[in-house]
Write a protein that holds these residues in place. Sequence first.
Motif, PDB file in Angstrom:
ATOM      1  N   ARG A 164       0.830  -1.212   0.000  1.00 57.51           N
ATOM      2  CA  ARG A 164       0.000   0.000   0.000  1.00 57.51           C
ATOM      3  C   ARG A 164       0.863   1.260   0.000  1.00 57.51           C
ATOM      4  O   ARG A 164       0.528   2.256  -0.648  1.00 57.51           O
ATOM      5  CB  ARG A 164      -0.926   0.003   1.219  1.00 57.51           C
ATOM      6  CG  ARG A 164      -2.146  -0.913   1.060  1.00 57.51           C
ATOM      7  CD  ARG A 164      -3.012  -0.892   2.291  1.00 57.51           C
ATOM      8  NE  ARG A 164      -2.362  -1.585   3.406  1.00 57.51           N
ATOM      9  CZ  ARG A 164      -2.757  -1.506   4.667  1.00 57.51           C
ATOM     10  NH1 ARG A 164      -3.770  -0.717   5.000  1.00 57.51           N
ATOM     11  NH2 ARG A 164      -2.125  -2.173   5.618  1.00 57.51           N
ATOM     12  N   GLY A 165       1.980   1.202   0.726  1.00 58.90           N
ATOM     13  CA  GLY A 165       2.892   2.347   0.693  1.00 58.90           C
ATOM     14  C   GLY A 165       3.484   2.570  -0.686  1.00 58.90           C
ATOM     15  O   GLY A 165       3.600   3.707  -1.156  1.00 58.90           O
ATOM     16  N   ALA A 166       3.849   1.473  -1.373  1.00 60.93           N
ATOM     17  CA  ALA A 166       4.389   1.589  -2.728  1.00 60.93           C
ATOM     18  C   ALA A 166       3.332   2.120  -3.691  1.00 60.93           C
ATOM     19  O   ALA A 166       3.626   2.960  -4.560  1.00 60.93           O
ATOM     20  CB  ALA A 166       4.906   0.233  -3.199  1.00 60.93           C
ATOM     21  N   LEU A 167       2.100   1.640  -3.524  1.00 61.98           N
ATOM     22  CA  LEU A 167       1.025   2.104  -4.396  1.00 61.98           C
ATOM     23  C   LEU A 167       0.755   3.588  -4.195  1.00 61.98           C
ATOM     24  O   LEU A 167       0.530   4.333  -5.160  1.00 61.98           O
ATOM     25  CB  LEU A 167      -0.242   1.295  -4.125  1.00 61.98           C
ATOM     26  CG  LEU A 167      -1.465   1.633  -4.997  1.00 61.98           C
ATOM     27  CD1 LEU A 167      -1.134   1.478  -6.467  1.00 61.98           C
ATOM     28  CD2 LEU A 167      -2.639   0.743  -4.614  1.00 61.98           C
ATOM     29  N   PHE A 168       0.799   4.049  -2.948  1.00 61.87           N
ATOM     30  CA  PHE A 168       0.577   5.468  -2.685  1.00 61.87           C
ATOM     31  C   PHE A 168       1.720   6.319  -3.263  1.00 61.87           C
ATOM     32  O   PHE A 168       1.484   7.399  -3.826  1.00 61.87           O
ATOM     33  CB  PHE A 168       0.448   5.715  -1.189  1.00 61.87           C
ATOM     34  CG  PHE A 168       0.134   7.138  -0.828  1.00 61.87           C
ATOM     35  CD1 PHE A 168      -1.094   7.689  -1.148  1.00 61.87           C
ATOM     36  CD2 PHE A 168       1.072   7.931  -0.181  1.00 61.87           C
ATOM     37  CE1 PHE A 168      -1.390   9.007  -0.825  1.00 61.87           C
ATOM     38  CE2 PHE A 168       0.782   9.249   0.143  1.00 61.87           C
ATOM     39  CZ  PHE A 168      -0.448   9.788  -0.180  1.00 61.87           C
ATOM     40  N   ALA A 169       2.961   5.838  -3.144  1.00 58.70           N
ATOM     41  CA  ALA A 169       4.091   6.571  -3.716  1.00 58.70           C
ATOM     42  C   ALA A 169       3.991   6.642  -5.234  1.00 58.70           C
ATOM     43  O   ALA A 169       4.263   7.694  -5.842  1.00 58.70           O
ATOM     44  CB  ALA A 169       5.402   5.897  -3.301  1.00 58.70           C
ATOM     45  N   LEU A 170       3.583   5.545  -5.862  1.00 60.04           N
ATOM     46  CA  LEU A 170       3.401   5.551  -7.313  1.00 60.04           C
ATOM     47  C   LEU A 170       2.264   6.491  -7.723  1.00 60.04           C
ATOM     48  O   LEU A 170       2.336   7.139  -8.778  1.00 60.04           O
ATOM     49  CB  LEU A 170       3.117   4.136  -7.807  1.00 60.04           C
ATOM     50  CG  LEU A 170       4.283   3.151  -7.719  1.00 60.04           C
ATOM     51  CD1 LEU A 170       3.803   1.736  -8.034  1.00 60.04           C
ATOM     52  CD2 LEU A 170       5.403   3.556  -8.666  1.00 60.04           C
ATOM     53  N   THR A 171       1.234   6.560  -6.892  1.00 56.27           N
ATOM     54  CA  THR A 171       0.126   7.480  -7.173  1.00 56.27           C
ATOM     55  C   THR A 171       0.583   8.926  -7.120  1.00 56.27           C
ATOM     56  O   THR A 171       0.225   9.741  -7.986  1.00 56.27           O
ATOM     57  CB  THR A 171      -1.003   7.251  -6.163  1.00 56.27           C
ATOM     58  OG1 THR A 171      -1.465   5.902  -6.256  1.00 56.27           O
ATOM     59  CG2 THR A 171      -2.164   8.204  -6.432  1.00 56.27           C
ATOM     60  N   LEU A 172       1.385   9.263  -6.132  1.00 48.33           N
ATOM     61  CA  LEU A 172       1.914  10.628  -6.036  1.00 48.33           C
ATOM     62  C   LEU A 172       2.780  10.961  -7.248  1.00 48.33           C
ATOM     63  O   LEU A 172       2.706  12.080  -7.779  1.00 48.33           O
ATOM     64  CB  LEU A 172       2.723  10.786  -4.743  1.00 48.33           C
ATOM     65  CG  LEU A 172       1.943  10.722  -3.428  1.00 48.33           C
ATOM     66  CD1 LEU A 172       2.887  10.896  -2.246  1.00 48.33           C
ATOM     67  CD2 LEU A 172       0.843  11.782  -3.393  1.00 48.33           C
ATOM     68  N   ALA A 173       3.599  10.005  -7.687  1.00 51.81           N
ATOM     69  CA  ALA A 173       4.434  10.243  -8.869  1.00 51.81           C
ATOM     70  C   ALA A 173       3.577  10.481 -10.108  1.00 51.81           C
ATOM     71  O   ALA A 173       3.883  11.355 -10.939  1.00 51.81           O
ATOM     72  CB  ALA A 173       5.375   9.062  -9.084  1.00 51.81           C
ATOM     73  N   ALA A 174       2.486   9.713 -10.232  1.00 53.93           N
ATOM     74  CA  ALA A 174       1.595   9.898 -11.388  1.00 53.93           C
ATOM     75  C   ALA A 174       0.906  11.258 -11.337  1.00 53.93           C
ATOM     76  O   ALA A 174       0.728  11.922 -12.371  1.00 53.93           O
ATOM     77  CB  ALA A 174       0.556   8.784 -11.419  1.00 53.93           C
ATOM     78  N   LEU A 175       0.525  11.710 -10.152  1.00 59.05           N
ATOM     79  CA  LEU A 175      -0.122  13.013 -10.019  1.00 59.05           C
ATOM     80  C   LEU A 175       0.846  14.155 -10.329  1.00 59.05           C
ATOM     81  O   LEU A 175       0.453  15.168 -10.917  1.00 59.05           O
ATOM     82  CB  LEU A 175      -0.684  13.179  -8.609  1.00 59.05           C
ATOM     83  CG  LEU A 175      -1.883  12.294  -8.263  1.00 59.05           C
ATOM     84  CD1 LEU A 175      -2.270  12.445  -6.802  1.00 59.05           C
ATOM     85  CD2 LEU A 175      -3.080  12.624  -9.160  1.00 59.05           C
ATOM     86  N   VAL A 176       2.101  13.989  -9.934  1.00 57.25           N
ATOM     87  CA  VAL A 176       3.106  14.997 -10.282  1.00 57.25           C
ATOM     88  C   VAL A 176       3.275  15.070 -11.798  1.00 57.25           C
ATOM     89  O   VAL A 176       3.440  16.158 -12.374  1.00 57.25           O
ATOM     90  CB  VAL A 176       4.440  14.681  -9.585  1.00 57.25           C
ATOM     91  CG1 VAL A 176       5.557  15.577 -10.118  1.00 57.25           C
ATOM     92  CG2 VAL A 176       4.303  14.875  -8.086  1.00 57.25           C
ATOM     93  N   THR A 177       3.225  13.913 -12.454  1.00 58.18           N
ATOM     94  CA  THR A 177       3.311  13.898 -13.914  1.00 58.18           C
ATOM     95  C   THR A 177       2.131  14.632 -14.543  1.00 58.18           C
ATOM     96  O   THR A 177       2.287  15.374 -15.515  1.00 58.18           O
ATOM     97  CB  THR A 177       3.362  12.449 -14.420  1.00 58.18           C
ATOM     98  OG1 THR A 177       4.486  11.781 -13.831  1.00 58.18           O
ATOM     99  CG2 THR A 177       3.485  12.406 -15.931  1.00 58.18           C
ATOM    100  N   VAL A 178       0.931  14.421 -13.978  1.00 52.42           N
ATOM    101  CA  VAL A 178      -0.256  15.131 -14.471  1.00 52.42           C
ATOM    102  C   VAL A 178      -0.093  16.640 -14.292  1.00 52.42           C
ATOM    103  O   VAL A 178      -0.402  17.424 -15.201  1.00 52.42           O
ATOM    104  CB  VAL A 178      -1.515  14.632 -13.740  1.00 52.42           C
ATOM    105  CG1 VAL A 178      -2.723  15.499 -14.086  1.00 52.42           C
ATOM    106  CG2 VAL A 178      -1.798  13.183 -14.114  1.00 52.42           C
ATOM    107  N   ALA A 179       0.417  17.056 -13.137  1.00 50.06           N
ATOM    108  CA  ALA A 179       0.624  18.489 -12.896  1.00 50.06           C
ATOM    109  C   ALA A 179       1.667  19.057 -13.854  1.00 50.06           C
ATOM    110  O   ALA A 179       1.554  20.200 -14.315  1.00 50.06           O
ATOM    111  CB  ALA A 179       1.061  18.712 -11.449  1.00 50.06           C
ATOM    112  N   GLY A 180       2.705  18.267 -14.153  1.00 53.26           N
ATOM    113  CA  GLY A 180       3.713  18.743 -15.095  1.00 53.26           C
ATOM    114  C   GLY A 180       3.186  18.942 -16.498  1.00 53.26           C
ATOM    115  O   GLY A 180       3.785  19.674 -17.286  1.00 53.26           O
ATOM    116  N   GLY A 181       2.054  18.298 -16.811  1.00 53.67           N
ATOM    117  CA  GLY A 181       1.469  18.483 -18.138  1.00 53.67           C
ATOM    118  C   GLY A 181       1.060  19.916 -18.412  1.00 53.67           C
ATOM    119  O   GLY A 181       1.044  20.353 -19.562  1.00 53.67           O
ATOM    120  N   LEU A 182       0.720  20.664 -17.363  1.00 54.80           N
ATOM    121  CA  LEU A 182       0.371  22.075 -17.554  1.00 54.80           C
ATOM    122  C   LEU A 182       1.574  22.873 -18.056  1.00 54.80           C
ATOM    123  O   LEU A 182       1.447  23.717 -18.949  1.00 54.80           O
ATOM    124  CB  LEU A 182      -0.155  22.664 -16.248  1.00 54.80           C
ATOM    125  CG  LEU A 182      -0.446  24.164 -16.267  1.00 54.80           C
ATOM    126  CD1 LEU A 182      -1.561  24.476 -17.254  1.00 54.80           C
ATOM    127  CD2 LEU A 182      -0.822  24.657 -14.873  1.00 54.80           C
TER     128      LEU A 182
END
Length: 221
Positions: A164-182
């Motif tokens: 669950r910790g790994a999944l949450f860390a991967l989720t944060l990385a994916a959200l940062v990627t989404v934010a970088g799209g701007l």
Amino acid sequence: MPHQVSARNEPIARDEHSPIKRRRPPCRQARFIVETRALNQPRKVSHPGTRVASGVAANLYAQIITVVTQLAALPIFLQRWSPDQYGQWLALSAVPAYLAIADVGILTAAGNLMSMHNARGEAEKLRQVFKSGLLVILLLVPSVAVLVGLALLLFPFELSRDQRGALFALTLAALVTVAGGLFDAAYRPYGKYPKVTFLFTCARVLEFIGAIAGLFIYGTL
């Protein structure tokens, strides 16, 4: 002897057709001159051939990094994990990939609008679109991160604590990627596609190095 009125005290009649014009204050006059010169200067645009070559080089670099990291990941991970653990990692890392559509096309629309406003020379409208997109990102990314964190905390989903910790860390990385799209969308109207592609690819390299470092430091999933 008739009374004479001094010409100094007589107000000067001015209308819109009068040749006498009110002078601008020095600060406003200087600003007017600077803005006029800026508008009259042609935009510095690189040669189309140079932009195409730079874009091809940036894409080639991104593809090489993708192939190298994917080929190198398998033997490196299997040095520390069993095939079952590596399969679990692949399954977990695939889940946050669906967050790439979390913006529901908002960033794509913002990028198109910024390109159109930049082509028309509408700098103020371009800034307004960027600020609106930034506001959406600042509201969307933390909200999704909190919801995912609460869901993993309240519902185990038959996953271990490390998973669950790994999944949450991967989720944060994916959200940062989404934010970088701007910022990716903001660079493109100015012909900076090669630069932003290079920067995002370097970020992927750092992400891969961080994953390998975590693998050898902790070695658990």
